[in-house]
Write a protein that holds these residues in place. Structure first.
Motif, PDB file in Angstrom:
ATOM      1  N   CYS A  43       0.639  -1.107   0.063  1.00 15.83           N
ATOM      2  CA  CYS A  43       0.080   0.006  -0.127  1.00 15.83           C
ATOM      3  C   CYS A  43       0.728   1.362  -0.132  1.00 15.83           C
ATOM      4  O   CYS A  43       0.206   2.540  -0.477  1.00 15.83           O
ATOM      5  CB  CYS A  43      -0.817   0.106   1.225  1.00 15.83           C
ATOM      6  N   ASN A  44       2.028   1.223   0.465  1.00 15.97           N
ATOM      7  CA  ASN A  44       2.837   2.095   0.683  1.00 15.97           C
ATOM      8  C   ASN A  44       3.741   2.563  -0.511  1.00 15.97           C
ATOM      9  O   ASN A  44       3.763   3.725  -1.160  1.00 15.97           O
ATOM     10  CB  ASN A  44       3.991   2.103   1.877  1.00 15.97           C
ATOM     11  N   TRP A  45       4.461   1.432  -1.049  1.00 13.18           N
ATOM     12  CA  TRP A  45       5.340   1.809  -2.266  1.00 13.18           C
ATOM     13  C   TRP A  45       4.783   1.208  -3.649  1.00 13.18           C
ATOM     14  O   TRP A  45       5.528   1.252  -4.617  1.00 13.18           O
ATOM     15  CB  TRP A  45       6.617   1.254  -2.047  1.00 13.18           C
ATOM     16  N   PRO A  48      -0.025   3.634  -6.678  1.00  9.76           N
ATOM     17  CA  PRO A  48       0.163   5.024  -6.813  1.00  9.76           C
ATOM     18  C   PRO A  48      -0.672   5.823  -6.161  1.00  9.76           C
ATOM     19  O   PRO A  48      -1.865   5.303  -5.640  1.00  9.76           O
ATOM     20  CB  PRO A  48      -0.413   5.056  -8.550  1.00  9.76           C
ATOM     21  N   ASP A  49      -0.410   7.122  -5.815  1.00 12.05           N
ATOM     22  CA  ASP A  49      -0.998   8.195  -5.052  1.00 12.05           C
ATOM     23  C   ASP A  49      -2.559   8.393  -5.957  1.00 12.05           C
ATOM     24  O   ASP A  49      -3.287   8.664  -4.844  1.00 12.05           O
ATOM     25  CB  ASP A  49      -0.088   9.470  -4.728  1.00 12.05           C
ATOM     26  N   PRO A  53      -4.242   7.626  -1.893  1.00 16.58           N
ATOM     27  CA  PRO A  53      -3.212   8.515  -1.159  1.00 16.58           C
ATOM     28  C   PRO A  53      -2.452   8.420  -0.202  1.00 16.58           C
ATOM     29  O   PRO A  53      -2.840   7.158   0.590  1.00 16.58           O
ATOM     30  CB  PRO A  53      -4.221   9.933  -0.927  1.00 16.58           C
ATOM     31  N   GLU A  54      -1.294   8.795   0.132  1.00 15.35           N
ATOM     32  CA  GLU A  54      -0.466   8.344   1.221  1.00 15.35           C
ATOM     33  C   GLU A  54      -0.902   8.501   2.597  1.00 15.35           C
ATOM     34  O   GLU A  54      -0.687   7.622   3.306  1.00 15.35           O
ATOM     35  CB  GLU A  54       1.012   9.214   1.208  1.00 15.35           C
ATOM     36  N   LYS A 125       6.949   5.152  -8.399  1.00 13.35           N
ATOM     37  CA  LYS A 125       6.619   5.969  -7.490  1.00 13.35           C
ATOM     38  C   LYS A 125       7.786   7.155  -6.898  1.00 13.35           C
ATOM     39  O   LYS A 125       7.735   8.300  -6.667  1.00 13.35           O
ATOM     40  CB  LYS A 125       5.911   4.963  -6.326  1.00 13.35           C
ATOM     41  N   ALA A 129       8.099  11.220  -7.482  1.00 12.26           N
ATOM     42  CA  ALA A 129       8.015  11.775  -5.972  1.00 12.26           C
ATOM     43  C   ALA A 129       8.866  13.051  -6.075  1.00 12.26           C
ATOM     44  O   ALA A 129       9.519  13.269  -7.127  1.00 12.26           O
ATOM     45  CB  ALA A 129       8.738  11.016  -4.804  1.00 12.26           C
ATOM     46  N   ASP A 168      -3.126   0.648 -12.971  1.00 10.84           N
ATOM     47  CA  ASP A 168      -2.050   1.521 -12.030  1.00 10.84           C
ATOM     48  C   ASP A 168      -0.730   1.578 -12.897  1.00 10.84           C
ATOM     49  O   ASP A 168      -0.399   2.637 -13.040  1.00 10.84           O
ATOM     50  CB  ASP A 168      -1.838   0.772 -10.801  1.00 10.84           C
ATOM     51  N   THR A 172       0.361   5.118 -14.538  1.00 14.00           N
ATOM     52  CA  THR A 172       1.711   5.343 -14.119  1.00 14.00           C
ATOM     53  C   THR A 172       2.662   5.981 -15.096  1.00 14.00           C
ATOM     54  O   THR A 172       3.282   6.919 -15.071  1.00 14.00           O
ATOM     55  CB  THR A 172       2.201   4.706 -13.184  1.00 14.00           C
TER      56      THR A 172
END
Length: 242
Positions: A43-45, A48-49, A53-54, A125, A129, A168, A172
């Motif tokens: 979910c973190n890496w 995509p946002d 969202p983070e 990702k 950033a 995704d 991306t």
């Protein structure tokens, strides 16, 4: 349960979060070991946002730590550490994720430029950033430089599948300035992605071709240059395409 049971969980992805909730609610003492500096795993890496969202991805672990979970980020567990963990806890749950991707079973799958969704999404990702290097990331995939330009068009990526992960990846790729085409052997009537996500992807310029399957990848100088596709047919949702 009296709270005497101690459980260690390796990993902090969705499965780990679910296990931690169940154990905390049952009164157990829970310690989570995560090798990355931020919890969340996939979910973190890997998402995509624009999909997750983070701030939303971080919420479960904020709630879990508030509920008493001992979260230890930056702690990588190796096979030789398992005996020590079993000595420190009554039970250990392995929730470190599926780190080995599936391999394509078509000719040319080992050519350069062929990668899996997890590797692509994780690298992209970081590249997208603040302070990232999108051009450098594209170069690692062989998608940068004058030799990738064709009649003024951006480099194109082919995404196998048209489910949520494929969307995704393709969306991306568009954010990296690449052209993206998804192919899926299912009939569009039985697509695995959500209709709204499919509409959003197409609205962002992603080409989606249903009733297609990959038969081979061809390349030059060790790198993939084209894909060979075949049409499929599917009469109903429960029937395998042919």
């Amino acid at each position: 349960m009296t709270g005497e049971l101690s459980v260690g969980i390796i990993g902090s992805g969705p499965a780990a979060a679910g296990a931690a909730w169940e154990l905390i609610e049952a009164g157990a003492s829970v310690t989570v070991y995560e090798k990355d500096t931020t919890p969340g795993g996939l979910c973190n890496w890997g998402i995509p946002d624009f999909t997750l969202p983070e701030a939303v991805a971080a919420r479960p672990w904020q709630q879990l730590t508030a509920a008493g979970v001992d979260l230890r980020c930056g702690t990588e567990i190796h096979p030789e550490d398992l005996d020590r963990l079993l000595g420190a806890h009554d039970a250990v749950i392995m929730a470190h994720g599926a780190s080995v991707p599936l391999r394509l079973s078509v000719p040319g799958a080992d050519l350069g430029g062929v990668t899996d969704a997890t590797t692509f999404l994780q690298g992209a990702k970081a590249a997208l950033a603040v302070g990232g290097d999108p051009d450098g990331f594209c170069a690692t995939l062989g998608l940068a430089g004058e030799d990738t330009e064709l009649a003024g068009r951006p480099p194109r990526v082919l995404v196998l599948g048209a489910g949520n992960t494929a969307m995704d990846v393709a969306r991306t790729a568009r954010r990296l300035g690449l052209a993206a085409t998804c192919v899926d052997w299912l009939d569009e009537r039985f697509a695995l992605t959500r209709p709204d996500e499919l509409e959003e992807a197409r609205g962002e310029g992603v080409e989606v071709r249903f009733s297609r399957t990959l038969t081979a990848l061809r390349g030059e100088a060790g790198r993939v240059t084209r894909a060979e596709l075949a049409r499929t047919t599917q009469a109903r949702a429960g029937r395998r395409p042919t």
